[in-house]
Design a protein around this motif. Structure first.
Motif, PDB file in Angstrom:
ATOM      1  N   LEU A 239      38.662 102.678 -24.703  1.00  0.00           N
ATOM      2  CA  LEU A 239      38.086 101.449 -25.233  1.00  0.00           C
ATOM      3  C   LEU A 239      37.312 101.737 -26.508  1.00  0.00           C
ATOM      4  CD1 LEU A 239      36.711  99.853 -21.935  1.00  0.00           C
ATOM      5  CD2 LEU A 239      38.766  99.194 -23.195  1.00  0.00           C
ATOM      6  N   PRO A 240      37.308 100.798 -27.448  1.00  0.00           N
ATOM      7  CA  PRO A 240      36.519 101.009 -28.670  1.00  0.00           C
ATOM      8  C   PRO A 240      35.036 100.930 -28.375  1.00  0.00           C
ATOM      9  CG  PRO A 240      37.424  98.786 -28.609  1.00  0.00           C
ATOM     10  CD  PRO A 240      38.013  99.505 -27.436  1.00  0.00           C
ATOM     11  N   ALA A 241      34.240 101.513 -29.250  1.00  0.00           N
ATOM     12  CA  ALA A 241      32.792 101.407 -29.110  1.00  0.00           C
ATOM     13  C   ALA A 241      32.363  99.972 -29.371  1.00  0.00           C
ATOM     14  CB  ALA A 241      32.109 102.358 -30.079  1.00  0.00           C
ATOM     15  N   GLY A 242      31.299  99.560 -28.731  1.00  0.00           N
ATOM     16  CA  GLY A 242      30.788  98.223 -28.953  1.00  0.00           C
ATOM     17  C   GLY A 242      31.418  97.208 -28.027  1.00  0.00           C
ATOM     18  N   PRO A 243      30.996  95.946 -28.141  1.00  0.00           N
ATOM     19  CA  PRO A 243      31.481  94.896 -27.232  1.00  0.00           C
ATOM     20  C   PRO A 243      32.937  94.554 -27.490  1.00  0.00           C
ATOM     21  CG  PRO A 243      30.154  93.932 -28.973  1.00  0.00           C
ATOM     22  CD  PRO A 243      30.037  95.411 -29.129  1.00  0.00           C
ATOM     23  N   VAL A 244      33.610  94.117 -26.438  1.00  0.00           N
ATOM     24  CA  VAL A 244      34.997  93.658 -26.532  1.00  0.00           C
ATOM     25  C   VAL A 244      35.151  92.420 -25.660  1.00  0.00           C
ATOM     26  CG1 VAL A 244      35.899  95.990 -26.928  1.00  0.00           C
ATOM     27  CG2 VAL A 244      35.834  95.063 -24.601  1.00  0.00           C
ATOM     28  N   ILE A 245      36.265  91.728 -25.831  1.00  0.00           N
ATOM     29  CA  ILE A 245      36.648  90.632 -24.952  1.00  0.00           C
ATOM     30  C   ILE A 245      37.871  91.079 -24.167  1.00  0.00           C
ATOM     31  CG2 ILE A 245      37.497  88.256 -24.827  1.00  0.00           C
ATOM     32  CD1 ILE A 245      35.946  87.675 -27.384  1.00  0.00           C
ATOM     33  N   PHE A 246      37.722  91.177 -22.850  1.00  0.00           N
ATOM     34  CA  PHE A 246      38.847  91.509 -21.981  1.00  0.00           C
ATOM     35  C   PHE A 246      39.552  90.202 -21.604  1.00  0.00           C
ATOM     36  CE2 PHE A 246      35.722  94.892 -21.150  1.00  0.00           C
ATOM     37  CZ  PHE A 246      36.499  96.027 -21.334  1.00  0.00           C
ATOM     38  N   ALA A 247      40.833  90.093 -21.937  1.00  0.00           N
ATOM     39  CA  ALA A 247      41.615  88.906 -21.605  1.00  0.00           C
ATOM     40  C   ALA A 247      42.688  89.299 -20.600  1.00  0.00           C
ATOM     41  CB  ALA A 247      42.253  88.312 -22.861  1.00  0.00           C
ATOM     42  N   SER A 248      42.672  88.659 -19.434  1.00  0.00           N
ATOM     43  CA  SER A 248      43.573  89.045 -18.348  1.00  0.00           C
ATOM     44  C   SER A 248      44.292  87.840 -17.778  1.00  0.00           C
ATOM     45  CB  SER A 248      42.772  89.733 -17.231  1.00  0.00           C
ATOM     46  OG  SER A 248      43.577  89.981 -16.093  1.00  0.00           O
ATOM     47  N   ASN A 249      45.517  88.067 -17.296  1.00  0.00           N
ATOM     48  CA  ASN A 249      46.166  87.041 -16.480  1.00  0.00           C
ATOM     49  C   ASN A 249      45.441  86.954 -15.138  1.00  0.00           C
ATOM     50  OD1 ASN A 249      47.436  89.689 -15.796  1.00  0.00           O
ATOM     51  ND2 ASN A 249      48.633  88.454 -14.374  1.00  0.00           N
ATOM     52  N   HIS A 250      45.706  85.888 -14.391  1.00  0.00           N
ATOM     53  CA  HIS A 250      44.891  85.590 -13.200  1.00  0.00           C
ATOM     54  C   HIS A 250      45.796  85.142 -12.064  1.00  0.00           C
ATOM     55  CE1 HIS A 250      41.447  84.772 -10.881  1.00  0.00           C
ATOM     56  NE2 HIS A 250      41.112  83.572 -11.328  1.00  0.00           N
ATOM     57  N   GLN A 251      45.787  85.905 -10.950  1.00  0.00           N
ATOM     58  CA  GLN A 251      46.652  85.603  -9.812  1.00  0.00           C
ATOM     59  C   GLN A 251      45.896  85.323  -8.520  1.00  0.00           C
ATOM     60  OE1 GLN A 251      49.370  88.915  -9.314  1.00  0.00           O
ATOM     61  NE2 GLN A 251      50.765  88.121 -10.885  1.00  0.00           N
ATOM     62  N   SER A 252      44.668  85.826  -8.399  1.00  0.00           N
ATOM     63  CA  SER A 252      44.016  85.836  -7.096  1.00  0.00           C
ATOM     64  C   SER A 252      42.508  85.864  -7.261  1.00  0.00           C
ATOM     65  CB  SER A 252      44.484  87.064  -6.306  1.00  0.00           C
ATOM     66  OG  SER A 252      43.640  87.333  -5.200  1.00  0.00           O
ATOM     67  N   VAL A 253      41.792  85.412  -6.221  1.00  0.00           N
ATOM     68  CA  VAL A 253      40.341  85.553  -6.220  1.00  0.00           C
ATOM     69  C   VAL A 253      39.932  87.027  -6.238  1.00  0.00           C
ATOM     70  CG1 VAL A 253      39.900  83.357  -5.097  1.00  0.00           C
ATOM     71  CG2 VAL A 253      40.298  85.372  -3.695  1.00  0.00           C
ATOM     72  N   LEU A 254      40.820  87.905  -5.810  1.00  0.00           N
ATOM     73  CA  LEU A 254      40.517  89.336  -5.831  1.00  0.00           C
ATOM     74  C   LEU A 254      40.441  89.898  -7.245  1.00  0.00           C
ATOM     75  CD1 LEU A 254      42.787  90.732  -2.945  1.00  0.00           C
ATOM     76  CD2 LEU A 254      40.427  89.912  -2.810  1.00  0.00           C
ATOM     77  N   ASP A 255      40.950  89.156  -8.228  1.00  0.00           N
ATOM     78  CA  ASP A 255      40.972  89.666  -9.603  1.00  0.00           C
ATOM     79  C   ASP A 255      39.569  89.952 -10.125  1.00  0.00           C
ATOM     80  OD1 ASP A 255      43.703  89.385  -9.503  1.00  0.00           O
ATOM     81  OD2 ASP A 255      43.754  87.523 -10.650  1.00  0.00           O
ATOM     82  N   ILE A 256      38.576  89.195  -9.646  1.00  0.00           N
ATOM     83  CA  ILE A 256      37.195  89.455 -10.075  1.00  0.00           C
ATOM     84  C   ILE A 256      36.772  90.845  -9.630  1.00  0.00           C
ATOM     85  CG2 ILE A 256      34.793  88.743  -9.745  1.00  0.00           C
ATOM     86  CD1 ILE A 256      35.825  85.872  -9.497  1.00  0.00           C
ATOM     87  N   TRP A 257      37.050  91.192  -8.376  1.00  0.00           N
ATOM     88  CA  TRP A 257      36.730  92.539  -7.897  1.00  0.00           C
ATOM     89  C   TRP A 257      37.532  93.590  -8.657  1.00  0.00           C
ATOM     90  CZ3 TRP A 257      37.005  91.168  -1.958  1.00  0.00           C
ATOM     91  CH2 TRP A 257      35.794  90.585  -1.584  1.00  0.00           C
ATOM     92  N   VAL A 258      38.781  93.290  -8.949  1.00  0.00           N
ATOM     93  CA  VAL A 258      39.629  94.234  -9.690  1.00  0.00           C
ATOM     94  C   VAL A 258      39.012  94.542 -11.053  1.00  0.00           C
ATOM     95  CG1 VAL A 258      41.878  94.542 -10.783  1.00  0.00           C
ATOM     96  CG2 VAL A 258      41.740  93.589  -8.477  1.00  0.00           C
ATOM     97  N   MET A 259      38.502  93.521 -11.727  1.00  0.00           N
ATOM     98  CA  MET A 259      37.854  93.742 -13.024  1.00  0.00           C
ATOM     99  C   MET A 259      36.656  94.679 -12.888  1.00  0.00           C
ATOM    100  SD  MET A 259      39.528  92.004 -15.397  1.00  0.00           S
ATOM    101  CE  MET A 259      40.963  92.603 -14.522  1.00  0.00           C
ATOM    102  N   PHE A 260      35.867  94.459 -11.842  1.00  0.00           N
ATOM    103  CA  PHE A 260      34.672  95.288 -11.665  1.00  0.00           C
ATOM    104  C   PHE A 260      35.020  96.768 -11.464  1.00  0.00           C
ATOM    105  CE2 PHE A 260      32.167  91.393 -10.350  1.00  0.00           C
ATOM    106  CZ  PHE A 260      31.234  91.503 -11.370  1.00  0.00           C
TER     107      PHE A 260
END
Length: 276
Positions: free
Chosen positions: A80-101
């Motif tokens: 990942l580059p230094a500094g803030p980024v925007i992660f843009a993801s497709n979304h299939q499940s409520v579990l995706d929030i945990w997956v991101m973490f």
């Protein structure tokens, strides 16, 4: 018949899925309450959501995915580059929030729909923790939310967005909303494409049920918003990369275009009596 034992209960996969779904729901709720109230004094004193994010990455998400029987496999994760980024993801499940973490490897905040912020405890945590609500039913408030997201990113906070706006019910990647890419253009920070495949099969839509399985995640190279003339071009490129990444890890990719309606065959109707 007297003296005979009752037949043992046979649990079908559907029954086991519902039982596991209820267990995951209880574990998620109880652990969220414990983390929220345990971190609340610190959050109120510091006005920072970093402590619950730390617990979410190291406790809440790993435990929840473990109870769900979901094994997360990161197939591709470039630096990942230094500094803030925007992660843009497709979304299939409520579990995706945990997956991101468990996969992103840095602190972040979510841009989430306003309805989640109205939920007891979870919504309180989102507000105090600095996550950003978007009211999609009111244009002016939605624009204000995007400005706040841009300010947060410029101040050094990475954010996670699901540009489809809601979960995919069929596993395909659907159309993206423009809002996250407005933020990226305004803030001038990279967009990191993230693809998820398999989480939708673990949590079928429209019912509380969880079936063990593998979730695959792939991240792409950061996309520089300055290389694109407008938000539409940036959106198209990020979506193209997410679709390609999702296919590479076994996903269905882009949703097919609906089949065009076939016009009814033309029938010539005479306008008058036949002539000789």
């Amino acid at each position: 018949r007297p003296g005979t034992r009752p037949a043992p209960v046979r649990y079908t996969p559907s029954m086991l899925g519902r039982l596991r779904g209820l267990l995951v729901l209880v574990v998620a709720a109880v652990s969220m309450v414990a983390i929220f109230f345990g971190c609340l004094p610190w959050m109120l004193i510091t006005r920072s959501g970093e402590l619950p994010i730390w617990f979410a990455r190291r406790v809440w998400a790993p435990v929840g995915l473990g109870v769900a029987g979901a094994r997360v496999e990161v197939v591709r994760a470039p630096p990942l580059p230094a500094g803030p980024v925007i992660f843009a993801s497709n979304h299939q499940s409520v579990l995706d929030i945990w997956v991101m973490f468990v996969t992103l490897g840095r602190s972040f905040r979510f841009i989430a729909k306003q309805e989640l912020f109205r939920m007891p405890i979870f919504g309180w945590y989102l507000r105090i923790g600095g996550h950003i609500p978007v009211d999609r039913s009111h244009h002016q408030r939605a624009v204000g939310s995007l400005h706040r997201a841009g300010d947060a990113v410029r101040a050094g906070t990475s954010i996670v967005v699901f540009p489809e706006g809601t979960r995919s019910r069929d596993g395909y990647v659907h159309a993206f909303k423009k809002g996250p890419f407005v933020v990226a253009k305004q803030a001038g920070v990279p967009v990191v494409p993230v693809a998820i495949a398999g989480s939708g099969a673990i949590t079928p839509s429209h019912r509380i049920a969880v079936h063990p399985g593998t979730i695959r995640v792939a991240m792409g190279e950061p996309v520089d918003p300055g290389a694109f003339p407008d938000k539409e071009a940036l959106l198209a490129e990020v979506r193209r990369r997410i679709v390609a990444l999702q296919r590479s890890i076994g996903g269905l990719g882009e949703a097919p275009d609906p089949a065009p309606a076939h016009p009814a065959p033309r029938v010539d109707v005479p306008s008058g009596p036949p002539t000789a």
